[in-house]
Design an enzyme around this catalytic site. Structure first.
Site, PDB file in Angstrom:
ATOM      1  N   ASP A   1       4.715   0.425  11.993  1.00 21.03           N
ATOM      2  CA  ASP A   1       3.644  -0.257  11.442  1.00 21.03           C
ATOM      3  C   ASP A   1       3.574  -1.593  11.868  1.00 21.03           C
ATOM      4  O   ASP A   1       2.336  -2.135  11.675  1.00 21.03           O
ATOM      5  CB  ASP A   1       3.606  -0.095   9.963  1.00 21.03           C
ATOM      6  CG  ASP A   1       3.295   1.263   9.445  1.00 21.03           C
ATOM      7  OD1 ASP A   1       3.504   1.448   8.232  1.00 21.03           O
ATOM      8  OD2 ASP A   1       3.236   2.181  10.264  1.00 21.03           O
TER       9      ASP A   1
ATOM     10  N   CYS B   1      -4.943  12.405  12.736  1.00 22.44           N
ATOM     11  CA  CYS B   1      -5.779  11.050  12.707  1.00 22.44           C
ATOM     12  C   CYS B   1      -5.314  10.410  14.128  1.00 22.44           C
ATOM     13  O   CYS B   1      -4.843  10.862  14.975  1.00 22.44           O
ATOM     14  CB  CYS B   1      -4.909   9.991  11.520  1.00 22.44           C
ATOM     15  SG  CYS B   1      -3.395   9.374  12.116  1.00 22.44           S
TER      16      CYS B   1
ATOM     17  N   ARG C   1       0.324  14.329  12.807  1.00 24.33           N
ATOM     18  CA  ARG C   1       0.670  14.037  11.561  1.00 24.33           C
ATOM     19  C   ARG C   1       1.110  15.405  10.860  1.00 24.33           C
ATOM     20  O   ARG C   1       0.217  15.533   9.599  1.00 24.33           O
ATOM     21  CB  ARG C   1      -0.493  13.347  10.559  1.00 24.33           C
ATOM     22  CG  ARG C   1      -0.835  11.903  11.257  1.00 24.33           C
ATOM     23  CD  ARG C   1       0.185  10.989  11.541  1.00 24.33           C
ATOM     24  NE  ARG C   1       0.852  10.069  10.526  1.00 24.33           N
ATOM     25  CZ  ARG C   1       0.413   9.237   9.908  1.00 24.33           C
ATOM     26  NH1 ARG C   1      -0.952   8.767  10.145  1.00 24.33           N
ATOM     27  NH2 ARG C   1       0.887   8.845   8.922  1.00 24.33           N
TER      28      ARG C   1
ATOM     29  N   ARG D   1      -8.513  -0.531   4.857  1.00 19.89           N
ATOM     30  CA  ARG D   1      -7.725   0.157   4.205  1.00 19.89           C
ATOM     31  C   ARG D   1      -6.263  -0.260   3.746  1.00 19.89           C
ATOM     32  O   ARG D   1      -5.875   0.137   2.752  1.00 19.89           O
ATOM     33  CB  ARG D   1      -7.463   1.420   5.291  1.00 19.89           C
ATOM     34  CG  ARG D   1      -8.577   2.139   5.767  1.00 19.89           C
ATOM     35  CD  ARG D   1      -8.009   3.582   6.235  1.00 19.89           C
ATOM     36  NE  ARG D   1      -7.296   4.159   5.820  1.00 19.89           N
ATOM     37  CZ  ARG D   1      -6.708   5.285   6.077  1.00 19.89           C
ATOM     38  NH1 ARG D   1      -6.937   5.791   7.202  1.00 19.89           N
ATOM     39  NH2 ARG D   1      -5.481   6.120   5.480  1.00 19.89           N
TER      40      ARG D   1
ATOM     41  N   LYS E   1       0.951  -1.116   0.054  1.00 25.24           N
ATOM     42  CA  LYS E   1      -0.088   0.074  -0.089  1.00 25.24           C
ATOM     43  C   LYS E   1       0.908   1.321  -0.237  1.00 25.24           C
ATOM     44  O   LYS E   1       0.671   2.209  -1.014  1.00 25.24           O
ATOM     45  CB  LYS E   1      -0.972   0.189   1.346  1.00 25.24           C
ATOM     46  CG  LYS E   1      -1.745   1.327   1.662  1.00 25.24           C
ATOM     47  CD  LYS E   1      -2.422   1.457   2.631  1.00 25.24           C
ATOM     48  CE  LYS E   1      -1.713   1.314   4.118  1.00 25.24           C
ATOM     49  NZ  LYS E   1      -1.580   2.934   4.334  1.00 25.24           N
ATOM     50  N   ASN E   2       1.796   1.467   0.939  1.00 26.41           N
ATOM     51  CA  ASN E   2       2.700   2.488   1.171  1.00 26.41           C
ATOM     52  C   ASN E   2       3.750   2.553  -0.009  1.00 26.41           C
ATOM     53  O   ASN E   2       4.656   3.562   0.073  1.00 26.41           O
ATOM     54  CB  ASN E   2       3.525   2.452   2.562  1.00 26.41           C
ATOM     55  CG  ASN E   2       2.298   2.734   3.619  1.00 26.41           C
ATOM     56  OD1 ASN E   2       1.349   3.150   3.170  1.00 26.41           O
ATOM     57  ND2 ASN E   2       2.510   2.625   4.843  1.00 26.41           N
TER      58      ASN E   2
HETATM   59  C1  EPZ Z   1       4.336   6.943   6.376  1.00 26.19           C
HETATM   60  O1  EPZ Z   1       3.708   7.814   7.055  1.00 26.19           O
HETATM   61  C2  EPZ Z   1       3.557   5.678   6.201  1.00 26.19           C
HETATM   62  N1  EPZ Z   1       2.259   6.164   5.243  1.00 26.19           N
HETATM   63  C3  EPZ Z   1       3.034   5.225   7.680  1.00 26.19           C
HETATM   64  O2  EPZ Z   1       2.169   4.068   7.596  1.00 26.19           O
HETATM   65  C4  EPZ Z   1       4.176   4.836   8.668  1.00 26.19           C
HETATM   66  O3  EPZ Z   1       3.937   4.781   9.949  1.00 26.19           O
HETATM   67  C5  EPZ Z   1       5.141   6.340   8.674  1.00 26.19           C
HETATM   68  O4  EPZ Z   1       5.445   6.522   7.155  1.00 26.19           O
HETATM   69  C6  EPZ Z   1       6.334   5.887   9.418  1.00 26.19           C
HETATM   70  O5  EPZ Z   1       7.002   4.837   8.568  1.00 26.19           O
HETATM   71  C7  EPZ Z   1       2.513   6.205   4.106  1.00 26.19           C
HETATM   72  O6  EPZ Z   1       3.601   5.796   3.379  1.00 26.19           O
HETATM   73  C8  EPZ Z   1       1.488   6.453   3.065  1.00 26.19           C
HETATM   74  P1  EPZ Z   1       6.725  10.093   8.651  1.00 26.19           P
HETATM   75  P2  EPZ Z   1       4.258   9.459   6.949  1.00 26.19           P
HETATM   76  O7  EPZ Z   1       6.482  11.541   7.742  1.00 26.19           O
HETATM   77  O8  EPZ Z   1       5.130   9.747   5.895  1.00 26.19           O
HETATM   78  C9  EPZ Z   1       6.950  13.379  11.877  1.00 26.19           C
HETATM   79  C10 EPZ Z   1       0.260   2.738   7.741  1.00 26.19           C
HETATM   80  O9  EPZ Z   1      -0.117   2.210   8.731  1.00 26.19           O
HETATM   81  N2  EPZ Z   1       6.510  14.489  10.919  1.00 26.19           N
HETATM   82  O10 EPZ Z   1       7.666   9.261   8.039  1.00 26.19           O
HETATM   83  O11 EPZ Z   1       3.172  10.437   7.441  1.00 26.19           O
HETATM   84  C11 EPZ Z   1       5.443  12.624  12.023  1.00 26.19           C
HETATM   85  O12 EPZ Z   1       4.638  13.289  12.897  1.00 26.19           O
HETATM   86  C12 EPZ Z   1       0.988   4.281   7.832  1.00 26.19           C
HETATM   87  O13 EPZ Z   1       0.443   2.303   6.531  1.00 26.19           O
HETATM   88  C13 EPZ Z   1       6.574  15.766  11.064  1.00 26.19           C
HETATM   89  O14 EPZ Z   1       6.996  16.128  12.141  1.00 26.19           O
HETATM   90  O15 EPZ Z   1       5.420   9.451   8.122  1.00 26.19           O
HETATM   91  C14 EPZ Z   1       6.294  11.252  12.697  1.00 26.19           C
HETATM   92  O16 EPZ Z   1       6.389  11.538  13.938  1.00 26.19           O
HETATM   93  C15 EPZ Z   1       0.521   4.723   9.338  1.00 26.19           C
HETATM   94  N3  EPZ Z   1       6.292  16.812  10.115  1.00 26.19           N
HETATM   95  C16 EPZ Z   1       7.640  11.122  12.065  1.00 26.19           C
HETATM   96  O17 EPZ Z   1       7.882  12.568  11.651  1.00 26.19           O
HETATM   97  C17 EPZ Z   1       6.292  16.281   8.533  1.00 26.19           C
HETATM   98  O18 EPZ Z   1       6.327  17.096   7.727  1.00 26.19           O
HETATM   99  C18 EPZ Z   1       7.796  10.196  10.937  1.00 26.19           C
HETATM  100  O19 EPZ Z   1       6.489  10.511   9.956  1.00 26.19           O
HETATM  101  C19 EPZ Z   1       6.341  14.960   8.265  1.00 26.19           C
HETATM  102  C20 EPZ Z   1       6.433  14.010   9.501  1.00 26.19           C
END
Ligand code: EPZ
Length: 426
Positions: A311, A116, A121, A405, A22-23
């Site tokens: 995850d 969420c 996020r 999802r 999915k990701n």
């Molecule tokens: C991706 O989310 C995945 N989703 C998530 O999977 C996964 O849990 C996550 O990466 C971490 O591996 C997809 O790929 C569609 P991040 P993403 O940006 O990109 C902070 C699932 O279950 N952050 O790597 O949104 C954030 O809050 C989903 O399939 C900022 O502060 O995660 C988090 O603490 C859930 N500012 C950390 O960084 C930003 O602009 C990592 O988030 C972006 C992120």
């Protein structure tokens, strides 16, 4: 609304085929916006989230057609550049259209995703990166209104935290920029390597695949993609943990063991026998001669790839609830990713949390008993399924749209492993 009924207590056995990730599918679908023409993506999972993303692309003007697990995307005519709140609020990954829309049209108006269940996020890294490329981003009315009237200019972008979709958005934004862009402290998840391969296949010039430093030399033109989605490592890990939790013996096929280094290590530390082949992983519980098998307790700390994936945190917690001792889980990526704890406690799990840390006092492989529980987010839901499969008696899981999802054909795949699961109307 539907609920999932799980009659637990039966070991899972046999093989289960893993679907496309999915990701990986979501960013690769977004990348079809980058250039006009007919793109082909193969091994695309048919999930609620991929269907939502296809709806978003069709709203933008892309003609999408699914034939089995292959989807074609004709992005010749982009009608407009706005991703509305109605779509984005159901799937925050919609933010991934920001980069490619700006690279293609110089404009993008995308609703802020909002939080969420697992956390706030934010997307500040995405906006910082775009501004470093010369884009003007206006935040108003719950939207990011981004625009650039000249070609983007390459720059150095440093991520304070290795953001997965932040890295993906900047990759897509910079492939057509003038000059060179360097992404530092970039995320290294395999899904990003899949996107890099797709972009290079389209004519992009990118160095540093799989490293935390990606260098993108802007090119003038890209051609349509023909690319396969990698196997879903989180789906594979979920089924491996489910087989282990039920003291089963099973194999996941069409997967890539190299994408699950930390999970396989942790499963081996519990005493399970884990064997790998090129595209399969088998897990079995060794019944020792002197006494029936018991799971050793193992601590995990979630980290960016190649560390233990956040995850798969909820799923591993369900497994540790069945272990023979005490384990500690430290969730370092998201601020609220213990929503499954209260539900696991309803099944008899002995878990205490304090901020980002959970302490699990395992109750042994027969320690849980079925009860009605509620799904709160995608991965928390799968930990409830695992616990229900291991528990004695019946577990009823409500709000299973969360599961749909991210898990293709869940009931069919679990039934194929001998599980007694079915859906009923609430
Ligand atoms: C991706 O989310 C995945 N989703 C998530 O999977 C996964 O849990 C996550 O990466 C971490 O591996 C997809 O790929 C569609 P991040 P993403 O940006 O990109 C902070 C699932 O279950 N952050 O790597 O949104 C954030 O809050 C989903 O399939 C900022 O502060 O995660 C988090 O603490 C859930 N500012 C950390 O960084 C930003 O602009 C990592 O988030 C972006 C992120």
């Amino acid at each position: 609304m539907e609920k999932l009924i799980v009659e637990g207590g039966k070991p899972l056995a046999g093989t289960v085929r893993i679907s496309g990730a999915k990701n990986a599918a979501l960013p690769l679908m977004a990348a079809t916006l980058l250039t006009s023409g007919k793109h082909i993506l193969r091994n695309v999972p048919d999930l609620r989230d991929t269907r939502t993303f296809i709806k978003l692309l069709e709203d933008l003007g892309v003609q999408c057609e699914r034939k089995g697990d292959t989807v074609t995307f004709d992005s010749t005519h982009i009608r407009h550049s706005e991703a509305s709140y109605t779509l984005v609020k159901t799937m925050r990954a919609s933010v991934l259209v920001l980069g490619p829309l700006l690279a293609r049209t110089g404009k993008a108006k995308v609703s802020l995703p909002g939080g969420c269940a697992i956390g706030a996020r934010p997307i500040n890294f995405h906006i910082m990166g775009l501004e470093r490329l010369g884009v003007t981003c206006l935040l108003e009315g719950g939207y990011v209104d981004a625009e650039i009237n000249t070609p983007m200019q390459g720059n150095v972008i440093y991520f304070d935290i290795p953001s997965v979709t932040g890295t993906e958005n900047m990759l897509m934004a910079s492939v057509l920029a003038q000059g060179t862009t360097v992404l530092k402290n970039a995320a290294r998840e395999p899904e990003i390597g899949n996107l890099v391969d797709m972009l290079i296949g389209m004519g992009a010039n990118i160095e540093g695949r799989d490293s935390d430093k990606l260098t993108i030399h802007g090119v003038d033109k890209l051609v349509p993609a023909d690319c396969a989605i990698i196997p879903d490592r989180i789906e594979a890990g979920t089924y491996l943990i489910a087989i282990a939790a039920t003291r089963g013996h099973g194999t996941v096929t069409h997967c890539n063991p190299a994408h699950l280094p930390s999970l396989l290590e942790k499963l081996r530390q519990t005493g399970l026998v884990v064997t790998e082949d090129v595209s399969t992983i088998t897990v079995e519980t060794p019944d020792t001669i002197k006494s029936p098998f018991s799971l050793d307790s193992v601590d995990i700390k979630t980290m960016p790839y190649p560390g233990y994936p956040t995850d798969l945190q909820a799923q591993f917690m369900a497994l540790m609830a069945l272990s023979s001792d005490t384990s500690v889980i430290n969730e370092t990526i998201f601020e609220n990713r213990f929503m499954h704890v209260a539900e696991l406690q309803r099944l008899g799990a002995d878990i205490r949390t304090d901020g980002h840390t959970a302490v699990i006092n395992g109750k042994g492989l027969k320690g849980l008993s079925g009860a009605p529980v509620m799904a709160t987010d995608l991965r928390a839901s799968s930990s409830l399924v695992i616990a229900g499969l291991a528990a004695s008696g019946r577990t009823e899981i409500s709000r299973i749209y969360h599961l749909e999802r991210g898990y293709e054909n869940l009931v069919e795949k679990l039934t194929g492993l001998g599980a007694r699961v079915w859906k009923e109307r609430e």
